[in-house]
Design a protein around this motif. Structure first.
Motif, PDB file in Angstrom:
ATOM      1  N   PHE A  14       0.894  -1.168   0.000  1.00 10.15           N
ATOM      2  CA  PHE A  14       0.000   0.000   0.000  1.00 10.15           C
ATOM      3  C   PHE A  14       0.920   1.203   0.000  1.00 10.15           C
ATOM      4  CE2 PHE A  14      -2.837  -3.120   2.090  1.00 10.15           C
ATOM      5  CZ  PHE A  14      -3.901  -3.050   1.204  1.00 10.15           C
ATOM      6  N   GLY A  42      -0.588  -8.898   7.665  1.00 12.02           N
ATOM      7  CA  GLY A  42      -1.210  -8.941   6.343  1.00 12.02           C
ATOM      8  C   GLY A  42      -1.959 -10.218   6.035  1.00 12.02           C
ATOM      9  N   GLU A 166     -10.210 -15.207  11.178  1.00  9.09           N
ATOM     10  CA  GLU A 166     -10.258 -15.243  12.648  1.00  9.09           C
ATOM     11  C   GLU A 166     -11.621 -15.708  13.175  1.00  9.09           C
ATOM     12  OE1 GLU A 166      -8.363 -12.043  14.703  1.00  9.09           O
ATOM     13  OE2 GLU A 166      -6.997 -11.699  13.046  1.00  9.09           O
TER      14      GLU A 166
HETATM   15  N1  LIG Z   1      -7.010  -0.892   2.197  1.00  8.09           N
HETATM   16  C1  LIG Z   1      -5.871  -0.639   2.854  1.00  8.09           C
HETATM   17  N2  LIG Z   1      -5.157   0.473   2.610  1.00  8.09           N
HETATM   18  C2  LIG Z   1      -3.983   0.712   3.234  1.00  8.09           C
HETATM   19  N3  LIG Z   1      -3.419  -0.119   4.143  1.00  8.09           N
HETATM   20  C3  LIG Z   1      -4.080  -1.248   4.428  1.00  8.09           C
HETATM   21  C4  LIG Z   1      -5.335  -1.577   3.803  1.00  8.09           C
HETATM   22  N4  LIG Z   1      -5.741  -2.781   4.282  1.00  8.09           N
HETATM   23  C5  LIG Z   1      -4.800  -3.179   5.173  1.00  8.09           C
HETATM   24  N5  LIG Z   1      -3.805  -2.265   5.256  1.00  8.09           N
HETATM   25  C6  LIG Z   1      -2.588  -2.394   6.093  1.00  8.09           C
HETATM   26  O1  LIG Z   1      -2.013  -3.654   5.838  1.00  8.09           O
HETATM   27  C7  LIG Z   1      -1.405  -4.173   7.029  1.00  8.09           C
HETATM   28  C8  LIG Z   1      -1.866  -5.593   7.262  1.00  8.09           C
HETATM   29  O2  LIG Z   1      -3.246  -5.584   7.646  1.00  8.09           O
HETATM   30  P1  LIG Z   1      -4.093  -6.911   7.888  1.00  8.09           P
HETATM   31  O3  LIG Z   1      -5.433  -6.488   8.378  1.00  8.09           O
HETATM   32  O4  LIG Z   1      -4.053  -7.770   6.686  1.00  8.09           O
HETATM   33  O5  LIG Z   1      -3.259  -7.609   9.053  1.00  8.09           O
HETATM   34  P2  LIG Z   1      -3.611  -8.940   9.852  1.00  8.09           P
HETATM   35  O6  LIG Z   1      -2.402  -9.791   9.831  1.00  8.09           O
HETATM   36  O7  LIG Z   1      -4.876  -9.542   9.320  1.00  8.09           O
HETATM   37  O8  LIG Z   1      -3.821  -8.351  11.307  1.00  8.09           O
HETATM   38  P3  LIG Z   1      -4.771  -8.829  12.543  1.00  8.09           P
HETATM   39  O9  LIG Z   1      -4.250 -10.174  12.945  1.00  8.09           O
HETATM   40  O10 LIG Z   1      -4.516  -7.791  13.577  1.00  8.09           O
HETATM   41  O11 LIG Z   1      -6.189  -8.860  12.028  1.00  8.09           O
HETATM   42  C9  LIG Z   1      -1.767  -3.206   8.149  1.00  8.09           C
HETATM   43  O12 LIG Z   1      -0.649  -2.368   8.375  1.00  8.09           O
HETATM   44  C10 LIG Z   1      -2.922  -2.418   7.581  1.00  8.09           C
HETATM   45  O13 LIG Z   1      -2.944  -1.106   8.098  1.00  8.09           O
END
Ligand SMILES: Nc1ncnc2c1ncn2[C@@H]1O[C@H](COP(=O)(O)OP(=O)(O)OP(=O)(O)O)[C@@H](O)[C@H]1O
Length: 326
Positions: A14, A42, A166
């Motif tokens: 991003f 991510g 989750e």
């Molecule tokens: N549409 C978006 N635009 C910009 N950044 C994004 C977007 N979607 C996710 N991110 C960023 O991508 C990164 C990963 O997010 P993601 O939600 O996939 O993590 P995760 O591993 O699922 O976390 P969690 O276990 O806390 O749910 C984060 O830094 C988030 O801010």
């Protein structure tokens, strides 16, 4: 049977923030896989990339000949119908009762008659243990029930691939254990390919055939469950033990100074989880078709796996002794 999902060289950013790079793995058809990783690595972005809701800059996601990253929207949209998605909070419409929520994809994407819709919705509600709750509004039921309603809705279009983001969040350990069993029973009944994103070690240790882990913008590992569960990679060991000491810090990564200071301390060893047998379908459920396919697949790759994983796999194939131990 479920569809194989082949991920090749996937990289997603991003702006200037790289989320992960060069991720390659295959979700074997009809098997259950789990993706672990600390918060913010991510995992959700990965799920959204598989269904073509987010577009990685590089790489491919191949499903039955369709590339969910690079093919035209029309093809991606058609293939998306083969997925069932279960979101963290169930993602239900608050003003609709459970029946209408679960019927929604059928009314939206098919021309089925109301009598057929009713048959399918009631069958799926029964599958997830929600029979008799059709008239309840999402606000009138518990978080665990909302998740199961989200799962029922994910099942109405007979998906060949199920993604669960989750599914355990907000559930107590007992409800999480029921949910784990439900996921295995579901796999036995419909033989769909399943990918579960979770932080939950209990689910990771008991449910999947395969486990992967994302950390610091890379896929640390993906393969048969025994590979990760016997891994001595510091990040994997720290995650499985739920320990503060190791490369994972509060803001995902610790800096080099903190790690060096930790290395100078002699810290007590934390409990290492033992490899527990994978859950089996409940009595009365069919056998999981994935089990035999996986056995063949894993044995054919055995020589390439680390020795500890090889030993764990061979042990898991031995018939249980009279006392239930292997
Ligand atoms: N549409 C978006 N635009 C910009 N950044 C994004 C977007 N979607 C996710 N991110 C960023 O991508 C990164 C990963 O997010 P993601 O939600 O996939 O993590 P995760 O591993 O699922 O976390 P969690 O276990 O806390 O749910 C984060 O830094 C988030 O801010």
């Amino acid at each position: 049977m479920g569809l194989e999902v082949v991920v090749e060289g996937l990289t997603k950013s991003f702006g200037r923030q790289t989320i992960w790079r060069d991720v390659s793995l295959t979700l074997p058809a009809g098997e259950v896989s789990v993706m672990l990783g600390p918060s913010g690595t991510g995992k959700t972005v990965f799920l959204k990339s598989l269904i073509g809701l987010l577009k990685p800059e590089r790489g491919r996601v191949l499903i039955d000949g369709v590339d969910m990253v690079n093919d035209p929207d029309r093809k991606v949209y058609e293939t998306r119908k083969r997925f069932g998605l279960m979101f963290q909070d169930g993602a239900l419409f608050g003003s609709m009762n459970l029946f209408d929520n679960i019927a929604f994809p059928l009314r939206e994407h098919t021309r089925k008659k109301e009598s057929e819709i009713r048959r399918i919705v009631l069958e799926r509600m029964e599958m997830v243990g929600l029979a008799g709750q059709e008239r309840k509004l999402p606000g009138q039921i518990s978080g665990g029930m909302r998740k199961r309603a989200g799962l029922a809705r994910a099942l109405v279009l007979d998906p060949q691939i199920i993604l669960c983001d989750e599914p355990d969040s907000g559930l107590d350990p007992v409800r999480t254990a029921y949910l784990s069993q439900l996921l295995i029973d579901l796999n036995a009944r419909i033989d769909a390919t399943m990918l579960i994103v979770t932080h939950n070690i209990e689910i990771a240790c008991t449910v999947p055939d395969n486990i992967g882990m994302l950390f610091r913008r890379d896929l640390v590992t993906f393969g048969p469950r025994e590979v990760l569960l016997t891994s001595d990679e510091p990040v994997v060991a720290q995650f499985l033990r739920g320990n503060r000491h190791g490369p994972i810090g509060m803001s995902e990564e610790k800096d080099a100074t903190a790690l060096a200071a930790e290395a100078r301390l002699s810290l007590p060893a934390a409990r290492v989880p033992e490899i527990v047998p994978q859950l089996e379908p409940s009595p009365g459920m069919p056998d999981r078709g994935a089990v035999n396919r996986r056995r063949e697949r894993v044995l054919s790759m055995l020589a390439q796996l680390p020795p500890a994983a090889q030993e764990a796999i061979l042990n898991s194939l031995l018939p249980p002794a009279r006392d239930g131990r292997r």
